[in-house]
Design a protein around this motif. Structure first.
Motif, PDB file in Angstrom:
ATOM      1  N   UNK A  90      -0.093  12.076  -1.648  1.00  0.00           N
ATOM      2  CA  UNK A  90       1.336  11.819  -1.472  1.00  0.00           C
ATOM      3  C   UNK A  90       1.613  11.427  -0.025  1.00  0.00           C
ATOM      4  N   UNK A  91       2.475  10.421   0.210  1.00  0.00           N
ATOM      5  CA  UNK A  91       2.799  10.022   1.576  1.00  0.00           C
ATOM      6  C   UNK A  91       3.502  11.150   2.325  1.00  0.00           C
ATOM      7  N   UNK A  92       3.115  11.350   3.580  1.00  0.00           N
ATOM      8  CA  UNK A  92       3.751  12.379   4.406  1.00  0.00           C
ATOM      9  C   UNK A  92       4.929  11.833   5.200  1.00  0.00           C
ATOM     10  N   UNK A  93       5.049  10.500   5.277  1.00  0.00           N
ATOM     11  CA  UNK A  93       6.072   9.891   6.126  1.00  0.00           C
ATOM     12  C   UNK A  93       5.539   9.462   7.475  1.00  0.00           C
ATOM     13  N   UNK A  94       4.337   9.884   7.841  1.00  0.00           N
ATOM     14  CA  UNK A  94       3.737   9.488   9.115  1.00  0.00           C
ATOM     15  C   UNK A  94       3.017   8.151   8.959  1.00  0.00           C
ATOM     16  N   UNK A  95       3.294   7.238   9.866  1.00  0.00           N
ATOM     17  CA  UNK A  95       2.658   5.921   9.832  1.00  0.00           C
ATOM     18  C   UNK A  95       2.192   5.544  11.236  1.00  0.00           C
ATOM     19  N   UNK A  96       1.299   4.571  11.280  1.00  0.00           N
ATOM     20  CA  UNK A  96       0.854   3.980  12.540  1.00  0.00           C
ATOM     21  C   UNK A  96       0.982   2.477  12.398  1.00  0.00           C
ATOM     22  N   UNK A  97       1.524   1.819  13.435  1.00  0.00           N
ATOM     23  CA  UNK A  97       1.661   0.362  13.390  1.00  0.00           C
ATOM     24  C   UNK A  97       1.553  -0.186  14.800  1.00  0.00           C
ATOM     25  N   UNK A 124      -4.740   8.977  15.586  1.00  0.00           N
ATOM     26  CA  UNK A 124      -3.972   9.010  14.335  1.00  0.00           C
ATOM     27  C   UNK A 124      -4.905   9.115  13.133  1.00  0.00           C
ATOM     28  N   UNK A 125      -5.965   8.350  13.141  1.00  0.00           N
ATOM     29  CA  UNK A 125      -6.904   8.354  12.020  1.00  0.00           C
ATOM     30  C   UNK A 125      -7.609   9.701  11.912  1.00  0.00           C
ATOM     31  N   UNK A 175       3.277  -3.192   5.873  1.00  0.00           N
ATOM     32  CA  UNK A 175       3.825  -3.402   4.527  1.00  0.00           C
ATOM     33  C   UNK A 175       2.716  -3.329   3.484  1.00  0.00           C
ATOM     34  N   UNK A 176       1.592  -3.966   3.770  1.00  0.00           N
ATOM     35  CA  UNK A 176       0.484  -3.935   2.812  1.00  0.00           C
ATOM     36  C   UNK A 176      -0.043  -2.520   2.618  1.00  0.00           C
ATOM     37  N   UNK A 177      -0.038  -1.716   3.685  1.00  0.00           N
ATOM     38  CA  UNK A 177      -0.454  -0.315   3.548  1.00  0.00           C
ATOM     39  C   UNK A 177       0.489   0.458   2.635  1.00  0.00           C
ATOM     40  N   UNK A 178       1.778   0.235   2.803  1.00  0.00           N
ATOM     41  CA  UNK A 178       2.755   0.948   1.981  1.00  0.00           C
ATOM     42  C   UNK A 178       2.608   0.560   0.511  1.00  0.00           C
ATOM     43  N   UNK A 179       2.371  -0.732   0.248  1.00  0.00           N
ATOM     44  CA  UNK A 179       2.139  -1.176  -1.127  1.00  0.00           C
ATOM     45  C   UNK A 179       0.831  -0.602  -1.666  1.00  0.00           C
ATOM     46  N   UNK A 180      -0.206  -0.633  -0.828  1.00  0.00           N
ATOM     47  CA  UNK A 180      -1.510  -0.128  -1.268  1.00  0.00           C
ATOM     48  C   UNK A 180      -1.457   1.370  -1.550  1.00  0.00           C
ATOM     49  N   UNK A 181      -0.666   2.114  -0.780  1.00  0.00           N
ATOM     50  CA  UNK A 181      -0.543   3.548  -1.031  1.00  0.00           C
ATOM     51  C   UNK A 181       0.000   3.797  -2.438  1.00  0.00           C
ATOM     52  N   UNK A 182       0.988   2.996  -2.872  1.00  0.00           N
ATOM     53  CA  UNK A 182       1.526   3.151  -4.228  1.00  0.00           C
ATOM     54  C   UNK A 182       0.493   2.742  -5.283  1.00  0.00           C
ATOM     55  N   UNK A 183      -0.208   1.642  -5.015  1.00  0.00           N
ATOM     56  CA  UNK A 183      -1.247   1.188  -5.944  1.00  0.00           C
ATOM     57  C   UNK A 183      -2.359   2.225  -6.038  1.00  0.00           C
ATOM     58  N   UNK A 184      -2.750   2.781  -4.910  1.00  0.00           N
ATOM     59  CA  UNK A 184      -3.824   3.777  -4.886  1.00  0.00           C
ATOM     60  C   UNK A 184      -3.445   5.010  -5.716  1.00  0.00           C
ATOM     61  N   UNK A 185      -2.203   5.436  -5.599  1.00  0.00           N
ATOM     62  CA  UNK A 185      -1.740   6.570  -6.405  1.00  0.00           C
ATOM     63  C   UNK A 185      -1.898   6.277  -7.889  1.00  0.00           C
ATOM     64  N   UNK A 186      -1.542   5.052  -8.286  1.00  0.00           N
ATOM     65  CA  UNK A 186      -1.677   4.676  -9.692  1.00  0.00           C
ATOM     66  C   UNK A 186      -3.149   4.603 -10.100  1.00  0.00           C
TER      67      UNK A 186
END
Length: 235
Positions: A33-40, A80-81, A154-165
């Motif tokens: 589940x996403x924690x809300x923490x991101x790096x960009x 971060x990683x 953006x691609x990370x955020x999309x991939x996070x949803x795809x990965x969950x599925x």
């Protein structure tokens, strides 16, 4: 379990030919589940942007001119990683680009064993079907309408949803919700007239003979009118 969904944009496909990273995006997950923490971070590649790469991500020389070079952001990125597993779409490419940058600094590379490739997972689950990010977003109903060009975060955020599925979909979240509900349940009150179920055999006593004798001696010191003795005789 902490995981980092990771993506990069670059000047080209071959680090051996001097191509560099121009953008890094990362999304933190905990227990899927996403924690809300991101790096960009945008990065000055210290080289002109080839037209083919510009058509993919739209990051040009003028935009990147005032951005920090990789050696300036490397420590923050690695912090971060941390030691999390890296979830990457086409992991061999991004890992090769990141490790090429780290080699230039004389820093330790990130082992490939830390990377989980979502392309491979998708191909195993859906043999013969397209495994690119847009196709997987369409398959799982993930809204990618904002993805006019490639962008690392953006691609990370999309991939996070795809990965969950790919890892079981909303069943994961459902399981967590069930656990939360169980932890919040109160002790049920029996309905009037209801009787509690009886054990077929009484539980064996846990007191040792020595402990029982010590307890009896303590009650004897309290005298004949002690409440505990009355309760025992009444029971």
């Amino acid at each position: 379990m902490r995981e980092i969904v990771l993506d990069t944009e670059t000047t080209g496909l071959e680090p051996s030919q001097g191509h560099r990273i121009v953008e890094i995006g990362a999304v933190e997950l905990f227990n899927l589940l996403p924690t809300g923490r991101t790096y960009h971070q945008y990065i000055n590649p210290e080289m002109p942007m080839p037209p083919d790469a510009f058509r993919i991500h739209g990051l040009g020389d003028d935009f990147l001119a005032d951005k920090p070079v990789f050696r300036r952001i490397a420590r923050g990125f690695l912090d971060f990683v941390g030691d999390a597993r890296l979830v990457i779409h086409n992991a061999s490419f991004d890992m090769a680009m990141i490790n090429a940058e780290l080699r230039r600094l004389g820093a330790d590379e990130l082992p490939m064993s830390r990377a989980l490739d979502t392309v491979q997972i998708a191909r195993q689950r859906f043999p013969g079907a397209p495994a690119n990010l847009d196709a997987l977003c369409k398959r799982f109903g993930v809204d990618n309408s904002a993805r006019e060009k490639h962008g690392a975060l953006l691609d990370c955020e999309l991939l996070a949803e795809v990965y969950l599925e790919l890892m079981g979909g909303r069943q994961t979240g459902f399981a967590l919700n069930v656990a939360d509900q169980k932890s919040e349940q109160k002790v049920a009150v029996a309905a009037p007239g209801a009787t509690a179920a009886q054990r077929p055999r009484p539980l064996a006593p846990r007191l040792s003979d020595a402990e029982a004798a010590a307890h009896d001696a303590f009650l004897a010191e309290l005298g004949e009118n002690a409440m505990w003795l009355k309760m025992r005789s009444d029971g």
